[in-house]
Design an enzyme around this catalytic site. Structure first.
Site, short mmCIF file in Angstrom:
data_model
loop_
_atom_site.label_atom_id
_atom_site.label_comp_id
_atom_site.label_asym_id
_atom_site.label_seq_id
_atom_site.Cartn_x
_atom_site.Cartn_y
_atom_site.Cartn_z
N GLY A 1 46.16 -19.00 -42.54
CA GLY A 1 45.83 -18.86 -41.12
C GLY A 1 45.43 -20.13 -40.42
N GLY B 1 10.27 -7.22 -53.31
CA GLY B 1 11.54 -6.52 -53.37
C GLY B 1 12.67 -7.44 -53.77
N SER B 2 13.68 -6.88 -54.44
CA SER B 2 14.87 -7.66 -54.78
C SER B 2 15.75 -7.77 -53.54
CB SER B 2 15.62 -7.00 -55.93
OG SER B 2 14.82 -6.99 -57.10
N GLY B 3 16.82 -8.56 -53.66
CA GLY B 3 17.70 -8.80 -52.52
C GLY B 3 17.49 -10.15 -51.89
N SER C 1 49.75 -30.29 -46.53
CA SER C 1 51.06 -30.82 -46.88
C SER C 1 51.89 -31.14 -45.65
CB SER C 1 51.81 -29.81 -47.75
OG SER C 1 51.94 -28.57 -47.08
N SER C 2 51.61 -30.46 -44.52
CA SER C 2 52.40 -30.70 -43.31
C SER C 2 52.27 -32.14 -42.84
CB SER C 2 51.94 -29.76 -42.19
OG SER C 2 52.13 -28.42 -42.55
N HIS D 1 14.30 -8.83 -44.44
CA HIS D 1 14.72 -7.49 -44.83
C HIS D 1 15.62 -6.89 -43.77
CE1 HIS D 1 10.70 -8.13 -46.71
NE2 HIS D 1 11.41 -7.82 -47.78
#
Length: 544
Positions: A382, A56-58, A425-426, A217
């Site tokens: 964040g 199967g693909s995935g 940068s801080s 799967h």
């Protein structure tokens, strides 16, 4: 969940054509879409044993991503998590098999065994020599009569592929593959299940949990365990594999199950390399996505003892981007910092009041970490709270080395410390601020005037001014009022910070890339941090 697909019906064929179009002519396919999806080596001449795998693909890059010289000859691709048909497998066999024969490498799932097995029987009826091996490397469920085939399949591809490439006959290639299958063991862990296109995601794994031994799967694992850290996750996975590791050198294949970030995978690699089992695990393949499960946020580890022949086979280079190669696990090596970057150690001195003030500032930033991160998420990436808290923790630890009784040297020492421990940068901005303040204080200026000189310097270097929606909007008014007392400075800082919520367009910093509508109503996180600091210090002085 949105996904970059056109439709569920064309997902696999679209993806395979994308692979072929970007493979530089190395790969071709049979003309059988949509029912027959077979990817083949473009340079194949049938003179050697062919290696065919699929399913199967995935699980990309498996299996089509490993088609090439030294590995697979062809990959038979089914729909997502669905075995390819008997006709598709038979078409692949007929297309690539010459007098030398072919070996089918099949993962141990019922659909794959049946479809590949029947296709093999039909191919034999055409007079072709066909052998089939079944990979069953999953050790998550030790009592399972038929263990699943998972990422250890890739070691079979590589070692059997090297044997076939060297000209070995079908019996030897098949025997080699079976010996690898007997030797390899795999188990995985994930923090989340996968998202099957066109289906609702199953919310099976709870918050704060990880699933140990789940299938590729999305099948449920052996158990759900408490998730604490990468260290504990790797410890639990390797604990399940420890009985499979004996004396002598072993290789570990560290596989990304889909959506685990490269940063996380490197942390997991470090945990693997420093684990108790590392005494026997001398080589590593990965970390890399090799046998994935769509977007599963997890990893798997496969281990296998190495003979000289297998080590040589895994070491053999192949021109396949999906195969990361094998490397020795070695200790971290370092070089000393160049002389110009070696920090000058200040002469430590004691001042209890100064120490208490700095510790109070650090504690305020550490306590505000989550709130500042949440605020920054509205206008940046964040991480403002974490950046400031990390620097605050490092500064607290460094106080025993600081010249606390000498403000000139202390300002400079704080600047040096922040330049080393505070990212982004801080860190640079605050290092410039404190270094300039130290220079001003040394020239005879008062503390307030020296800090104002530091502020002027960062405006010159960084380009930000009051009104640009940065920390300066709180720091500038606070320093201007500092001569009136800490309470007045705190009030001014709070007014300045709150005013940033009304500034629709930032003119400096990362927020300048954010649309105005995302900023209105939210204080700038840097300005908010300044306001919290001054408010905390004012409160501490009132209580003292």
């Amino acid at each position: 969940m949105s996904q970059f697909v056109n439709s569920k019906a064309t997902l696999v064929t679209d993806a395979l054509d994308g692979l072929l179009q970007s493979a530089g002519g190395r790969l071709i396919r049979l003309d059988g879409y949509p029912h027959i999806k077979v990817v083949i080596r473009a340079d194949w001449d049938k003179s050697k044993v062919a290696l065919i795998s699929g399913g199967g693909s995935g699980h990309e890059p498996a299996h089509a991503g490993f088609v090439g010289q030294g590995m697979l000859t062809a990959a038979i691709c089914g729909e997502v998590f669905a075995s390819p048909s008997v006709d598709a497998v038979l078409a692949g066999i007929l297309a690539v098999t010459g007098e030398a024969g072919c070996l089918l490498i099949v993962k141990n799932y019922t659909g794959d065994r049946l479809n590949f097995g029947l296709a093999a029987e039909r191919a034999k009826a055409f007079g072709l020599k066909v052998e089939m091996v079944v990979v069953d490397d999953d050790v998550a469920l030790p009592d399972l009569p038929q263990p699943r085939g998972v990422a250890g399949t890739l070691l079979v591809h590589k070692i059997a592929g090297a044997a076939a490439e060297s000209g070995a006959d079908l019996d030897r290639v098949a025997t080699t593959a079976r010996k690898v299958i007997d030797a390899v063991s795999t188990i995985g862990m994930s923090l989340d299940t996968c998202t099957i296109p066109g289906s609702q995601k199953e919310a099976r794994i709870g918050v704060g949990k990880a699933e140990l031994g789940l299938g590729i799967h999305g099948e449920a694992g052996a158990e759900q365990v408490v998730f604490e850290s990468a260290h504990r996750a790797m410890t639990e996975v390797l604990g399940k594999l420890s009985e499979k590791v004996g004396n002598g050198p072993h290789v570990a294949l560290l596989n990304n199950l889909g959506s685990t970030t490269p940063l996380e995978m490197s942390v997991l690699a470090q945990e693997l390399a420093t684990s108790p089992l590392a005494e026997h695990i001398k080589y590593i393949i990965g970390p890399a996505p090799m046998m994935t499960s769509l977007d599963m946020h997890g990893f798997s580890v496969s281990v296998m003892p190495l003979s000289e022949e297998w080590q040589s086979a895994l070491d053999t280079k192949v021109e396949l981007h999906a195969w990361p190669g094998m490397a020795s696990i070695v200790p971290v090596q370092t070089l000393p910092l160049p002389d110009g970057l070696t920090p000058i150690k200040p002469i430590a001195s004691v001042n209890a009041k100064t120490k208490a003030i700095i510790e109070a500032c650090c504690d305020l930033l550490i306590d505000a970490e989550d709130d500042l991160n949440a605020l920054d998420a509205k206008s940046g990436d964040g991480d403002t709270g974490s950046t400031l808290a990390t620097a605050a923790r490092a500064l607290k630890e460094s106080l025993v080395r600081m010249p606390l009784a000498d403000l000139t040297q202390l300002f400079r020492a704080v600047g040096d410390e922040l330049s080393q421990t505070m990212g982004g940068s801080s860190g640079v901005i605050l290092a410039i601020f404190f270094s300039a303040a130290g220079d001003a204080f040394a020239s005879g200026k008062s503390t307030a005037a020296a800090l104002s000189a530091g502020l002027s310097r960062i405006s010159e270097v960084g380009g930000a001014q009051k009104g640009d929606r940065t920390m300066i909007d709180a720091l500038d008014p606070a320093l201007n009022m500092l001569s009136e007392g800490m309470s007045a400075a705190a009030d001014a800082a709070r007014t300045g910070a709150n005013a940033t919520a009304k500034i629709g367009r930032a003119k400096a910093g990362r927020a300048s890339y954010v649309p105005a509508e995302n900023l209105i109503g939210h204080n700038d996180p840097g300005a908010e941090a300044v306001a919290l600091l001054f408010e905390g210090l004012a409160k501490a002085m009132e209580e003292a």
